[in-house]
Motif scaffolding. Structure first.
Motif, PDB file in Angstrom:
ATOM      1  N   MET A 141       0.672  -1.331  -0.052  1.00 34.80           N
ATOM      2  CA  MET A 141      -0.021   0.007  -0.051  1.00 34.80           C
ATOM      3  C   MET A 141       0.795   1.143   0.024  1.00 34.80           C
ATOM      4  N   THR A 142       0.574   2.401  -0.899  1.00 34.53           N
ATOM      5  CA  THR A 142       1.505   3.159  -0.849  1.00 34.53           C
ATOM      6  C   THR A 142       0.893   4.342   0.246  1.00 34.53           C
ATOM      7  N   GLU A 143       1.868   5.335   0.768  1.00 29.95           N
ATOM      8  CA  GLU A 143       1.394   6.357   1.789  1.00 29.95           C
ATOM      9  C   GLU A 143       0.235   6.920   1.363  1.00 29.95           C
ATOM     10  N   ARG A 144       0.015   7.113   0.241  1.00 27.10           N
ATOM     11  CA  ARG A 144      -1.187   8.024  -0.099  1.00 27.10           C
ATOM     12  C   ARG A 144      -2.500   7.311   0.490  1.00 27.10           C
ATOM     13  N   GLY A 145      -2.277   6.140   0.286  1.00 28.62           N
ATOM     14  CA  GLY A 145      -3.542   5.263   0.511  1.00 28.62           C
ATOM     15  C   GLY A 145      -3.857   5.058   2.085  1.00 28.62           C
ATOM     16  N   LYS A 146      -2.941   5.766   2.846  1.00 29.10           N
ATOM     17  CA  LYS A 146      -3.003   5.567   4.164  1.00 29.10           C
ATOM     18  C   LYS A 146      -4.041   6.467   4.912  1.00 29.10           C
ATOM     19  N   ILE A 147      -4.242   6.154   6.295  1.00 27.64           N
ATOM     20  CA  ILE A 147      -5.162   7.073   7.045  1.00 27.64           C
ATOM     21  C   ILE A 147      -4.029   7.572   8.115  1.00 27.64           C
ATOM     22  N   ALA A 148      -4.184   8.862   8.230  1.00 27.16           N
ATOM     23  CA  ALA A 148      -3.417   9.499   9.351  1.00 27.16           C
ATOM     24  C   ALA A 148      -4.307   9.634  10.610  1.00 27.16           C
ATOM     25  N   VAL A 149      -3.485   8.945  11.694  1.00 24.60           N
ATOM     26  CA  VAL A 149      -4.258   9.208  13.035  1.00 24.60           C
ATOM     27  C   VAL A 149      -3.337  10.013  13.985  1.00 24.60           C
ATOM     28  N   VAL A 150      -4.227  11.091  14.362  1.00 27.42           N
ATOM     29  CA  VAL A 150      -3.473  12.027  15.218  1.00 27.42           C
ATOM     30  C   VAL A 150      -4.222  11.822  16.879  1.00 27.42           C
ATOM     31  N   ALA A 151      -3.434  11.788  17.804  1.00 27.26           N
ATOM     32  CA  ALA A 151      -3.841  11.490  19.169  1.00 27.26           C
ATOM     33  C   ALA A 151      -3.191  12.369  19.912  1.00 27.26           C
ATOM     34  N   CYS A 152      -3.979  12.818  21.134  1.00 29.14           N
ATOM     35  CA  CYS A 152      -3.366  13.449  22.022  1.00 29.14           C
ATOM     36  C   CYS A 152      -2.403  12.817  23.067  1.00 29.14           C
ATOM     37  N   ALA A 153      -1.434  13.317  23.695  1.00 28.89           N
ATOM     38  CA  ALA A 153      -0.436  12.834  24.402  1.00 28.89           C
ATOM     39  C   ALA A 153      -0.853  12.305  25.877  1.00 28.89           C
ATOM     40  N   GLU A 202       2.954  17.535   5.556  1.00 28.59           N
ATOM     41  CA  GLU A 202       2.410  17.253   4.392  1.00 28.59           C
ATOM     42  C   GLU A 202       1.343  16.010   4.548  1.00 28.59           C
ATOM     43  N   LEU A 203       1.744  15.215   5.462  1.00 30.01           N
ATOM     44  CA  LEU A 203       1.107  13.974   5.579  1.00 30.01           C
ATOM     45  C   LEU A 203      -0.381  14.473   6.109  1.00 30.01           C
ATOM     46  N   ILE A 204      -0.831  15.193   7.067  1.00 23.84           N
ATOM     47  CA  ILE A 204      -1.689  15.750   7.563  1.00 23.84           C
ATOM     48  C   ILE A 204      -2.643  16.535   6.494  1.00 23.84           C
ATOM     49  N   LYS A 205      -1.875  17.090   5.646  1.00 20.11           N
ATOM     50  CA  LYS A 205      -2.736  17.821   4.488  1.00 20.11           C
ATOM     51  C   LYS A 205      -3.085  16.923   3.383  1.00 20.11           C
ATOM     52  N   ASN A 206      -2.400  15.683   3.276  1.00 20.71           N
ATOM     53  CA  ASN A 206      -2.656  14.906   2.009  1.00 20.71           C
ATOM     54  C   ASN A 206      -3.419  13.683   2.458  1.00 20.71           C
ATOM     55  N   LEU A 207      -3.586  13.318   3.726  1.00 22.98           N
ATOM     56  CA  LEU A 207      -4.223  12.068   3.966  1.00 22.98           C
ATOM     57  C   LEU A 207      -5.359  12.531   4.741  1.00 22.98           C
ATOM     58  N   PRO A 208      -6.635  11.573   4.719  1.00 19.91           N
ATOM     59  CA  PRO A 208      -7.871  11.540   5.634  1.00 19.91           C
ATOM     60  C   PRO A 208      -7.020  11.318   7.116  1.00 19.91           C
ATOM     61  N   VAL A 209      -7.926  12.151   7.747  1.00 19.42           N
ATOM     62  CA  VAL A 209      -7.066  12.102   9.457  1.00 19.42           C
ATOM     63  C   VAL A 209      -8.351  11.682  10.276  1.00 19.42           C
ATOM     64  N   ILE A 210      -8.023  10.727  11.443  1.00 17.88           N
ATOM     65  CA  ILE A 210      -8.722  10.587  12.462  1.00 17.88           C
ATOM     66  C   ILE A 210      -8.191  11.058  13.649  1.00 17.88           C
ATOM     67  N   THR A 211      -8.804  12.062  14.331  1.00 14.27           N
ATOM     68  CA  THR A 211      -8.085  12.630  15.704  1.00 14.27           C
ATOM     69  C   THR A 211      -8.896  11.880  17.010  1.00 14.27           C
ATOM     70  N   VAL A 255      -6.780  20.939  12.571  1.00 15.58           N
ATOM     71  CA  VAL A 255      -7.386  21.813  11.793  1.00 15.58           C
ATOM     72  C   VAL A 255      -6.396  23.197  11.794  1.00 15.58           C
ATOM     73  N   ARG A 256      -5.406  23.622  12.626  1.00 16.38           N
ATOM     74  CA  ARG A 256      -4.696  24.477  12.504  1.00 16.38           C
ATOM     75  C   ARG A 256      -3.649  24.196  11.356  1.00 16.38           C
ATOM     76  N   SER A 257      -3.262  23.054  11.318  1.00 16.13           N
ATOM     77  CA  SER A 257      -2.283  22.554  10.391  1.00 16.13           C
ATOM     78  C   SER A 257      -2.825  22.421   8.890  1.00 16.13           C
ATOM     79  N   GLY A 258      -4.127  22.572   8.633  1.00 16.44           N
ATOM     80  CA  GLY A 258      -4.736  22.397   7.252  1.00 16.44           C
ATOM     81  C   GLY A 258      -5.095  21.023   7.079  1.00 16.44           C
ATOM     82  N   GLY A 259      -5.357  20.247   7.989  1.00 12.15           N
ATOM     83  CA  GLY A 259      -5.787  18.836   7.789  1.00 12.15           C
ATOM     84  C   GLY A 259      -7.155  18.668   7.587  1.00 12.15           C
ATOM     85  N   LYS A 260      -7.471  17.586   7.005  1.00 14.40           N
ATOM     86  CA  LYS A 260      -9.136  17.146   6.691  1.00 14.40           C
ATOM     87  C   LYS A 260      -9.317  16.099   7.727  1.00 14.40           C
TER      88      LYS A 260
END
Lengths: 134, 145
Positions: free
Chosen positions: A1-13, A56-65, A79-84
């Protein structure tokens, strides 16, 4: 799977609250066990520091927070970083929903572990849905 | 508010990406809960970076120790940018270099060996806490004289 097909996950610490440790534990289960090939876990501090690979990851991949408290830092920062943002988990709501609480920040205990597993399954399910859409 | 003068803020990296980040978090919690519970508080790094005024004010007024998982040193750089130079910095990857045979594997479940390493890092942080408090004591003594 290419990076482009991935989903970004961003979690609080979540360092200052036991529920924050559940946040981290749940995303680690997704990225190490449930969906290691499909997920890109994005570290918040370098994202804020403007490290280009992260923004770039945040801007290019769908994001789950995944947020551990009402400050909702992960959501705000994406949101501040321009992610979707395509999916959101608010761990305190999940704790109420499953009626499970961790014992402490350093020791989740059986209930905290179960809560982390349930949330990890929810994230994995979101990942599957978003992967089909991309 | 004499009591508040004795607190040291520990700022740990969130460390989602690499096992060293998990060690940062675990070691920080060990200091907060077991080694120096009465002398330390933690500062949530994402909240601090996102603009949490309480966190930033605390870090301006009290000594801080940053705990970073890797050479990006996000906790150290962020603390210095928004609140001032930390009293001390512990970088887990640097401590790891001294443990030649240890390879960190998991971000989720630490092995017994990894736990032992986290305890070693926690001991280093606790040592820095003691140094910070000692420095504060000296300053207080000199102010009284």
């Amino acid at each position: 799977m290419t990076e482009r097909g991935k989903i970004a996950v961003v979690a609080c610490a979540g360092m200052d609250k036991p529920i924050g440790s559940v946040t981290s534990a749940s995303v680690f289960k997704v990225v190490e066990t449930l969906r290691p090939q499909e997920v890109e876990l994005v570290c918040i501090p370098p994202l804020l520091a403007g490290v280009s690979t992260y923004s770039e990851l945040i801007k290019n991949l769908p994001v789950i927070t995944v947020d551990g408290c009402a400050e909702r830092c992960a959501t705000k920062l994406v949101v501040r970083s321009g992610g979707k943002i395509r999916g959101r988990i608010f761990v305190p709501d999940s704790a109420k929903k499953y009626n499970l609480l961790p014992e402490s920040a350093s020791h989740l205990g059986p209930n905290g572990e179960k809560l982390a597993e349930n949330i990890a399954e929810e994230i994995a399910s979101m990942v599957d849905t978003l992967t089909k859409e991309t | 508010m004499t009591l508040a003068k004795w607190k040291v803020g520990i700022v740990s990296c969130s460390g989602e990406e690499i096992p060293e980040g998990t060690i940062s978090r675990v070691a920080t919690r060990l200091v907060l809960e077991k080694l120096r519970p009465d002398e330390t508080v933690t500062i949530c790094l994402p909240l601090f970076l996102a603009g949490g005024e309480g966190e930033r004010t605390f870090a301006k007024l009290f000594p801080t120790i940053t705990v970073d998982g890797c050479e990006k040193r996000c906790a150290e750089i962020g603390t210095e940018k928004y609140s001032g130079k930390p009293f001390a910095t512990v970088v887990v990857s640097d401590v790891l270099k001294k443990c030649h045979n240890l390879v960190l594997k998991s971000r989720d479940k630490l092995s017994a060996e990894e736990w032992k390493f986290a305890e070693k890092v926690a001991a280093e942080i606790a040592k820095k806490v003691d140094e910070a408090l000692s420095r504060q004591n000296e300053q207080l003594r000199s102010e009284k004289q």
